[in-house]
Design a protein around this motif. Structure first.
Motif, PDB file in Angstrom:
ATOM      1  N   ALA A  82      18.369  70.220 -81.592  1.00  0.00           N
ATOM      2  CA  ALA A  82      19.599  69.532 -81.192  1.00  0.00           C
ATOM      3  C   ALA A  82      20.761  70.509 -81.084  1.00  0.00           C
ATOM      4  CB  ALA A  82      19.926  68.416 -82.171  1.00  0.00           C
ATOM      5  N   LYS A  83      20.780  71.501 -81.956  1.00  0.00           N
ATOM      6  CA  LYS A  83      21.849  72.496 -81.941  1.00  0.00           C
ATOM      7  C   LYS A  83      21.487  73.693 -81.075  1.00  0.00           C
ATOM      8  CE  LYS A  83      23.696  71.387 -86.514  1.00  0.00           C
ATOM      9  NZ  LYS A  83      24.004  71.908 -87.877  1.00  0.00           N
ATOM     10  N   LYS A  84      20.272  73.708 -80.525  1.00  0.00           N
ATOM     11  CA  LYS A  84      19.804  74.833 -79.716  1.00  0.00           C
ATOM     12  C   LYS A  84      19.953  76.138 -80.495  1.00  0.00           C
ATOM     13  CE  LYS A  84      22.485  73.309 -76.483  1.00  0.00           C
ATOM     14  NZ  LYS A  84      23.304  73.191 -75.273  1.00  0.00           N
ATOM     15  N   THR A  85      19.551  76.102 -81.729  1.00  0.00           N
ATOM     16  CA  THR A  85      19.722  77.237 -82.626  1.00  0.00           C
ATOM     17  C   THR A  85      18.419  77.534 -83.346  1.00  0.00           C
ATOM     18  OG1 THR A  85      22.058  76.716 -82.952  1.00  0.00           O
ATOM     19  CG2 THR A  85      21.017  78.129 -84.594  1.00  0.00           C
ATOM     20  N   VAL A  86      18.127  78.813 -83.459  1.00  0.00           N
ATOM     21  CA  VAL A  86      16.962  79.291 -84.186  1.00  0.00           C
ATOM     22  C   VAL A  86      17.448  80.117 -85.359  1.00  0.00           C
ATOM     23  CG1 VAL A  86      14.879  80.698 -84.048  1.00  0.00           C
ATOM     24  CG2 VAL A  86      15.536  79.264 -82.123  1.00  0.00           C
ATOM     25  N   PHE A 131       9.870  86.326 -94.628  1.00  0.00           N
ATOM     26  CA  PHE A 131      10.795  85.748 -93.660  1.00  0.00           C
ATOM     27  C   PHE A 131      10.237  84.423 -93.144  1.00  0.00           C
ATOM     28  CE2 PHE A 131      12.412  90.178 -92.063  1.00  0.00           C
ATOM     29  CZ  PHE A 131      12.815  90.475 -93.343  1.00  0.00           C
ATOM     30  N   THR A 132      11.148  83.525 -92.784  1.00  0.00           N
ATOM     31  CA  THR A 132      10.754  82.241 -92.210  1.00  0.00           C
ATOM     32  C   THR A 132      11.617  81.930 -91.000  1.00  0.00           C
ATOM     33  OG1 THR A 132      10.134  81.407 -94.412  1.00  0.00           O
ATOM     34  CG2 THR A 132      10.408  79.788 -92.650  1.00  0.00           C
ATOM     35  N   ILE A 133      10.976  81.649 -89.900  1.00  0.00           N
ATOM     36  CA  ILE A 133      11.697  81.253 -88.694  1.00  0.00           C
ATOM     37  C   ILE A 133      11.701  79.737 -88.596  1.00  0.00           C
ATOM     38  CG2 ILE A 133       9.642  81.439 -87.213  1.00  0.00           C
ATOM     39  CD1 ILE A 133      11.525  82.438 -84.969  1.00  0.00           C
ATOM     40  N   SER A 134      12.816  79.185 -88.171  1.00  0.00           N
ATOM     41  CA  SER A 134      12.922  77.738 -88.008  1.00  0.00           C
ATOM     42  C   SER A 134      13.900  77.455 -86.869  1.00  0.00           C
ATOM     43  CB  SER A 134      13.402  77.080 -89.302  1.00  0.00           C
ATOM     44  OG  SER A 134      14.695  77.538 -89.653  1.00  0.00           O
ATOM     45  N   ARG A 135      14.050  76.196 -86.530  1.00  0.00           N
ATOM     46  CA  ARG A 135      14.935  75.869 -85.410  1.00  0.00           C
ATOM     47  C   ARG A 135      15.544  74.484 -85.599  1.00  0.00           C
ATOM     48  NH1 ARG A 135      10.221  74.874 -80.870  1.00  0.00           N
ATOM     49  NH2 ARG A 135       9.159  73.210 -82.009  1.00  0.00           N
TER      50      ARG A 135
END
Length: 120
Positions: free
Chosen positions: A75-79, A68-72
């Motif tokens: 600017a979109k306030k999204t993870v 798994f990879t988490i990213s963000r």
């Protein structure tokens, strides 16, 4: 009050991939930390992945390491949570949560969750 909304779950075959999204509805969004968690039926909620918002260093739970990879997108306030090589044991409701400050004792502001089902 920050509200989080998860999306992107679904039914996928073993070995498949999904990308989950966690969108924050707030004028400004700068928590101390944000994390993805999951909860399977009859089990406790477990940490999957997260990071301290002010850094780029990600942390992963044992079940997610290497797959798994988490990213963000600030600017979109999204993870996001990119999940590869999915296994039936990854089946769960996936939630995102935040710690609003370093002093916060635990994660909160949970969204409604998004169901991930890994099955052939």
């Amino acid at each position: 009050q920050v509200q989080l909304a998860e999306s992107g779950g679904g039914l996928v075959q073993p070995g498949g991939s999904l990308r989950l999204s966690c969108a924050a509805s707030a004028r400004t969004f700068s928590p101390y930390a944000i994390g993805w968690f999951r909860q399977a039926p009859g089990k406790e909620r477990e940490f999957v992945a997260g990071f301290i918002w002010g850094t780029s260093h990600a942390y992963y739970g044992n079940s997610a390491e290497g797959r798994f990879t988490i990213s963000r997108d600030t600017a979109k306030k999204t993870v996001y949570l990119r999940m590869n090589s999915l296994r039936p044991e990854d089946t769960a409701v996936y939630y995102c949560g935040i710690k609003s400050s370093r002093a916060s004792p635990e994660f909160g502001s949970w969204g409604q969750g998004t169901q991930v089902t890994v099955s052939s």
